[in-house]
Write a protein that holds these residues in place. Structure first.
Motif, short mmCIF file in Angstrom:
data_model
loop_
_atom_site.label_atom_id
_atom_site.label_comp_id
_atom_site.label_asym_id
_atom_site.label_seq_id
_atom_site.Cartn_x
_atom_site.Cartn_y
_atom_site.Cartn_z
N ASP A 142 0.86 -1.18 0.00
CA ASP A 142 0.00 0.00 0.00
C ASP A 142 0.90 1.23 0.00
O ASP A 142 1.60 1.49 0.98
CB ASP A 142 -0.91 -0.02 1.24
CG ASP A 142 -1.85 1.18 1.28
OD1 ASP A 142 -1.79 2.01 0.35
OD2 ASP A 142 -2.63 1.29 2.25
N LEU A 143 0.89 1.95 -1.11
CA LEU A 143 1.73 3.14 -1.24
C LEU A 143 0.95 4.43 -1.03
O LEU A 143 1.49 5.52 -1.22
CB LEU A 143 2.41 3.17 -2.62
CG LEU A 143 3.76 2.45 -2.75
CD1 LEU A 143 3.66 0.99 -2.33
CD2 LEU A 143 4.35 2.57 -4.14
N SER A 144 -0.30 4.32 -0.58
CA SER A 144 -1.15 5.52 -0.45
C SER A 144 -0.68 6.45 0.66
O SER A 144 -0.99 7.63 0.66
CB SER A 144 -2.61 5.12 -0.19
OG SER A 144 -2.73 4.41 1.03
N GLY A 145 0.10 5.91 1.60
CA GLY A 145 0.57 6.74 2.71
C GLY A 145 1.91 7.42 2.47
O GLY A 145 2.47 8.05 3.37
N ILE A 146 2.44 7.31 1.24
CA ILE A 146 3.74 7.93 0.92
C ILE A 146 3.67 9.44 1.18
O ILE A 146 2.67 10.09 0.87
CB ILE A 146 4.11 7.68 -0.56
CG1 ILE A 146 4.46 6.21 -0.79
CG2 ILE A 146 5.25 8.59 -1.02
CD1 ILE A 146 5.84 5.80 -0.36
N ASP A 147 4.72 9.98 1.73
CA ASP A 147 4.82 11.41 2.04
C ASP A 147 4.34 12.24 0.84
O ASP A 147 4.93 12.18 -0.25
CB ASP A 147 6.29 11.75 2.35
CG ASP A 147 6.45 13.11 2.99
OD1 ASP A 147 5.80 14.07 2.52
OD2 ASP A 147 7.24 13.23 3.95
N PRO A 148 3.27 13.02 1.02
CA PRO A 148 2.68 13.74 -0.12
C PRO A 148 3.58 14.83 -0.71
O PRO A 148 3.35 15.28 -1.83
CB PRO A 148 1.41 14.37 0.48
CG PRO A 148 1.64 14.43 1.95
CD PRO A 148 2.53 13.26 2.27
N ARG A 149 4.63 15.21 0.02
CA ARG A 149 5.52 16.27 -0.49
C ARG A 149 6.25 15.85 -1.75
O ARG A 149 6.72 16.71 -2.51
CB ARG A 149 6.50 16.69 0.60
CG ARG A 149 5.84 17.43 1.76
CD ARG A 149 6.80 17.75 2.88
NE ARG A 149 7.26 16.53 3.58
CZ ARG A 149 8.10 16.57 4.63
NH1 ARG A 149 8.56 17.72 5.07
NH2 ARG A 149 8.46 15.45 5.22
N PHE A 150 6.34 14.53 -1.99
CA PHE A 150 7.04 14.09 -3.20
C PHE A 150 6.30 14.51 -4.47
O PHE A 150 6.90 14.57 -5.55
CB PHE A 150 7.27 12.58 -3.18
CG PHE A 150 8.48 12.18 -2.40
CD1 PHE A 150 9.74 12.20 -2.96
CD2 PHE A 150 8.36 11.84 -1.06
CE1 PHE A 150 10.87 11.89 -2.22
CE2 PHE A 150 9.48 11.51 -0.31
CZ PHE A 150 10.74 11.54 -0.89
N ALA A 151 5.02 14.81 -4.33
CA ALA A 151 4.25 15.27 -5.50
C ALA A 151 4.63 16.69 -5.90
O ALA A 151 4.36 17.11 -7.03
CB ALA A 151 2.77 15.19 -5.20
N ASP A 152 5.26 17.42 -4.98
CA ASP A 152 5.51 18.85 -5.22
C ASP A 152 6.97 19.23 -5.35
O ASP A 152 7.29 20.40 -5.54
CB ASP A 152 4.89 19.67 -4.07
CG ASP A 152 3.40 19.43 -3.93
OD1 ASP A 152 2.72 19.37 -4.97
OD2 ASP A 152 2.92 19.30 -2.78
#
Length: 382
Positions: free
Chosen positions: A181-191
């Motif tokens: 489950d990769l849904s909890g990956i640190d969202p900052r990587f998107a930015d």
């Protein structure tokens, strides 16, 4: 090489990598400078220690003016270690070997099946916490072959076995992986801009994959290599069920096999793969330094076939040749022909073995020998 001597207003740029096991890149630059000045006291010298993404990358960035930041993270064997990254103007240079490198293992100890990249994930998180908007992730010199699973877990991914328990550390344990489950990956990587800097373009698995090519360097037996290759292939299959075709696509991309497959984990996070030395020369400010130079001295511990495939001296020489600047190299040992050197853009190489053929003596005395070599270079070209 006196017929190729440069003018008396020479400005020398020293852009060499480390001599592994004897001198850091900074020490190489210091010794070469001392040797040049012994022969030509008023010679103008600029030093820019370089690295190709592997161990020594953070040190090179710090030497170029980045701020060194230290943090406690999980080492490859699960114990706490102190690791550093480099930060300047929102750009962080993160070196996986600082957290998950072979140099962190006790002498003679290997853990090919169980070494983890968890600390590399913690190091990336620390760089984000410090305000980095660009992450330059140098990979190489790893103790690990876990496909970046440990790194991803540190950043919020969950990897469970058939009983619903977290899988153990290392690549071997991935054989037991049942769900991801990769849904909890640190969202900052998107930015952020995330760049994977590596000198290898291997895929994750197969005959040219991380276990087959680099596993033996990490203590993996032929049986371990087979087990790790199967485990990483299984890892990619389970990830494909979790996130779709991207998992399979990334596994086949150049760079996925970098540093025991941590390149794969980085690519899954959205990283762009770039040859390590090309990227590091940009980050370190090599182009303006090259413009100021009339001659360039590069080098590393061993100038050999590997040098020609993305190592620092080849990158420096290629850039210098494009700018019309002559290049010579220093090295501990020379295993390339004059023809191969010239094809790479290096006029001549000066190995320490010319002065001391016995490696048992030349390695511990690399510093003084390098000063003598540099004095010879000065006599030849200045």
């Amino acid at each position: 090489m006196t017929d190729g001597a440069v003018t008396e207003t020479a400005r020398v740029l020293i852009a060499a990598d480390k001599f592994k096991g004897s001198l850091t890149a900074v020490q190489v630059a210091e010794r070469v400078t001392a040797g040049l000045r012994r022969a030509v006291p008023d010679v103008e010298v600029e030093t820019l220690p370089v690295a190709d993404g592997g161990d020594g990358t953070v040190a090179a960035a710090v030497a170029a003016g980045f701020e060194r930041r230290e943090v406690r993270v999980t080492g490859p064997l699960g114990d706490q270690v102190t690791a550093a990254f480099a930060l300047r103007d929102g750009t962080a240079v993160v070196e996986m070997a600082e957290a998950s490198g072979l140099q962190l293992l006790p002498a003679g100890t290997f853990a090919p099946l169980t070494a983890t990249t968890y600390g590399s994930g913690e190091l990336l998180k620390a760089a984000l916490d410090a305000g980095a908007r660009t992450l330059v992730f140098g990979v190489g010199g790893s103790a690990t072959t876990d496909g970046g699973a440990g790194m991803l877990a540190a950043l919020g991914a969950v990897f469970l076995d058939a009983d619903g328990a977290p899988v153990g550390p290392g690549g071997g344990a991935l054989a037991e992986l049942a769900s991801a489950d990769l849904s909890g990956i640190d969202p900052r990587f998107a930015d952020v801009e995330f760049v994977l800097a590596s000198d290898v373009d291997n895929p994750l698995t197969g005959p040219k994959g991380a276990p087959a090519v680099y596993g033996p360097q990490k203590g993996a037996s032929p049986e371990d290599v087979a087990a790790l290759d199967a485990a990483l292939a299984h890892f990619a299959v389970v990830l494909e069920k979790a996130i779709g075709a991207k998992a399979a696509t990334c596994a086949a991309l150049p760079g996925a096999g970098g540093a025991g497959g941590i390149g794969y984990g980085a690519l899954l996070l959205g990283a762009t793969f770039r040859p390590g030395i090309e990227l590091m020369l940009e980050v370190l400010g090599f182009a303006p330094a090259l413009e100021r130079a009339t001659v360039v001295i590069t080098g590393e511990g061993s100038l050999d076939e590997q040098t020609l495939h993305g190592k620092a001296p080849a990158g420096v020489a290629a850039a210098a040749r494009a700018a019309g600047k002559p290049v010579v190299a220093v090295c501990g040992r020379l295993l390339l022909s004059q023809e191969a050197l010239e094809a790479a853009g290096i006029r001549r190489a000066y190995p320490l073995t010319d002065l001391e053929p016995d490696p048992a003596k030349s390695i511990p005395n690399a510093g003084p020998l390098l000063e003598r070599v540099a004095a010879n270079i000065a006599a030849d070209i200045l």
